[in-house]
Design an enzyme around this catalytic site. Structure first.
Site, short mmCIF file in Angstrom:
data_model
loop_
_atom_site.label_atom_id
_atom_site.label_comp_id
_atom_site.label_asym_id
_atom_site.label_seq_id
_atom_site.Cartn_x
_atom_site.Cartn_y
_atom_site.Cartn_z
N ILE A 49 6.05 56.82 84.90
CA ILE A 49 6.81 58.04 85.15
C ILE A 49 8.14 57.74 85.84
O ILE A 49 9.18 58.28 85.46
CB ILE A 49 5.95 59.00 86.01
CG1 ILE A 49 4.78 59.54 85.19
CG2 ILE A 49 6.80 60.15 86.56
CD1 ILE A 49 3.78 60.35 85.99
N ASP A 63 8.33 45.75 98.98
CA ASP A 63 7.05 46.45 99.12
C ASP A 63 7.30 47.66 100.02
O ASP A 63 7.79 47.50 101.15
CB ASP A 63 6.04 45.48 99.77
CG ASP A 63 4.63 46.04 99.86
OD1 ASP A 63 4.48 47.28 99.94
OD2 ASP A 63 3.68 45.24 99.86
N LYS A 76 13.51 56.80 105.32
CA LYS A 76 14.11 56.47 106.62
C LYS A 76 15.17 55.38 106.44
O LYS A 76 16.26 55.46 107.00
CB LYS A 76 12.99 56.00 107.58
CG LYS A 76 13.48 55.45 108.89
CD LYS A 76 12.91 56.22 110.04
CE LYS A 76 13.38 55.62 111.36
NZ LYS A 76 14.24 56.52 112.10
N SER A 125 4.73 63.70 93.68
CA SER A 125 3.48 64.20 94.25
C SER A 125 2.40 64.21 93.17
O SER A 125 2.48 63.45 92.20
CB SER A 125 3.74 65.60 94.84
OG SER A 125 2.60 66.04 95.52
N LYS A 171 -0.75 62.60 99.02
CA LYS A 171 0.18 63.50 98.31
C LYS A 171 0.35 64.81 99.07
O LYS A 171 1.44 65.39 99.09
CB LYS A 171 -0.30 63.75 96.88
CG LYS A 171 -0.36 62.51 96.00
CD LYS A 171 0.99 61.86 95.79
CE LYS A 171 0.92 60.73 94.75
NZ LYS A 171 2.21 60.08 94.53
N ILE A 176 -0.16 62.65 82.35
CA ILE A 176 0.95 62.14 81.53
C ILE A 176 0.43 60.98 80.68
O ILE A 176 -0.09 59.99 81.21
CB ILE A 176 2.12 61.65 82.41
CG1 ILE A 176 2.59 62.77 83.36
CG2 ILE A 176 3.28 61.16 81.54
CD1 ILE A 176 3.16 63.99 82.71
#
Ligand code: HXC
Length: 276
Positions: free
Chosen positions: A30, A76, A136, A153, A171, A200
């Site tokens: 996705i 990572d 951040k 999400s 999520k 999906i």
């Protein structure tokens, strides 16, 4: 034909000219589709994930398919120092960051009994902390460009889907971050939204969570395509969404609303039959 897969030509070609996207998990599935769509509309992109080989291959293919500029950086999302380095390299190469997609995720089906302490922690670290960590690290650049963020999400936690408490909890917390950041960053001109994809086709997620998925459980009677999520991404980053912030857009053909459909648990349970 309202339920057909959208074409790639809905929005004007160059609406993202001069913009720079940073996307975690952009090497496959996705998130790769989301990145490719933003590239197609004129942006430059940086994709990050753990496997540099996979990323380099994806970046090369995306350069060929879109003609856009995209580079791969191994990092990572559980390691803030690697993300700070990735952000530094992105800005060194492209000068700024306008769009951020937090897409890196890890998942598997696991009944409570089989979910170890470390398994739960691992998924929380990749999905939830990974979303916090990358945002951040990129924050000051997104603020400087009055940019936009999309957090990837999922809908499965809305109905407490079995064997998904680790990813579902992550999520749910990511959706909370979307709201907190929308309120805090809105006055700085930054929009923050989420996309919650339904099932999906041809993704690792579907392979792991529901290889025998029955598309008749989707009100719109088909599985989603990566292109469905890609077009939603273009919409949410585009000026068409300039007054949309703090929303997690469900893109699932109405699937989660059908959770009480009698056949619904089968897509979770069928692959597990005989294994529990
Ligand atoms: C039970 C499992 C497991 C499984 C791993 N673990 N797979 N437990 N059932 N099928 C446990 C391990 O035994 C270990 O615990 C702990 O999880 C960490 O596993 P590692 O392999 O050491 O971790 P790591 O190498 O970091 O791999 C992370 C991963 C892996 C999440 C386990 O699958 C991964 O990297 N996935 C990335 C790709 C992916 O999953 N994409 C799908 C996204 S779909 P112990 O106790 O043995 O040490 C998606 C949809 C969201 O996100 C839907 C939300 C509701």
């Amino acid at each position: 034909m309202s339920a057909s897969v959208p074409t790639t030509q809905i929005f004007k070609d160059n609406i993202f000219a001069g913009k720079v996207l940073l996307c975690s998990g952009g090497g496959s599935g996705i998130c790769r589709g989301m990145t490719e769509a933003v590239l197609r509309h004129g942006a430059k992109a940086v994709i990050i994930s753990r496997s540099l080989d996979k990323l380099e291959k994806a970046a090369k293919e995306m350069r060929e398919s879109t003609g856009g500029e995209v580079i791969a950086i191994a990092a990572d999302v559980r390691k803030p120092e690697q993300l700070e380095e990735a952000v530094r390299k992105t800005v060194e190469r492209f000068g700024h960051i306008d769009y951020l997609i937090n897409g890196a995720a890890g998942n598997f089906l696991a009944p409570f009994e089989n979910l170890s302490y470390n398994a739960f922690r691992t998924v929380i670290e990749i999905d939830l902390l990974g979303t916090f960590n990358l945002t951040k690290a990129a924050l000051k650049h997104i603020k400087a460009s009055k940019g936009a963020i999309i957090n990837v999400s999922a809908t499965l936690y809305y109905t407490g889907t079995p064997f998904q408490q680790h990813a579902g909890s992550a999520k749910a917390a990511i959706d909370a971050l979307t709201k907190h950041w929308a309120v805090e960053l809105g006055p700085h001109g930054v929009r923050v939204n989420g996309i919650a994809p339904g099932p999906i086709e041809s993704t690792v997620g579907m392979e792991k969570l529901g290889p025998q998925f029955d598309a008749t459980a989707v009100p719109l009677q088909r599985m989603g395509s990566v292109e469905d999520i890609a077009q939603s991404t273009v919409f949410l980053f585009s000026d068409a969404a300039n007054w949309i912030s703090g929303v997690t857009l469900v893109v699932d053909g109405g699937h989660w609303l059908n959770a009480t459909y009698p056949g619904y648990p089968d897509f979770i349970l069928t692959p597990l039959q005989g294994k529990l």
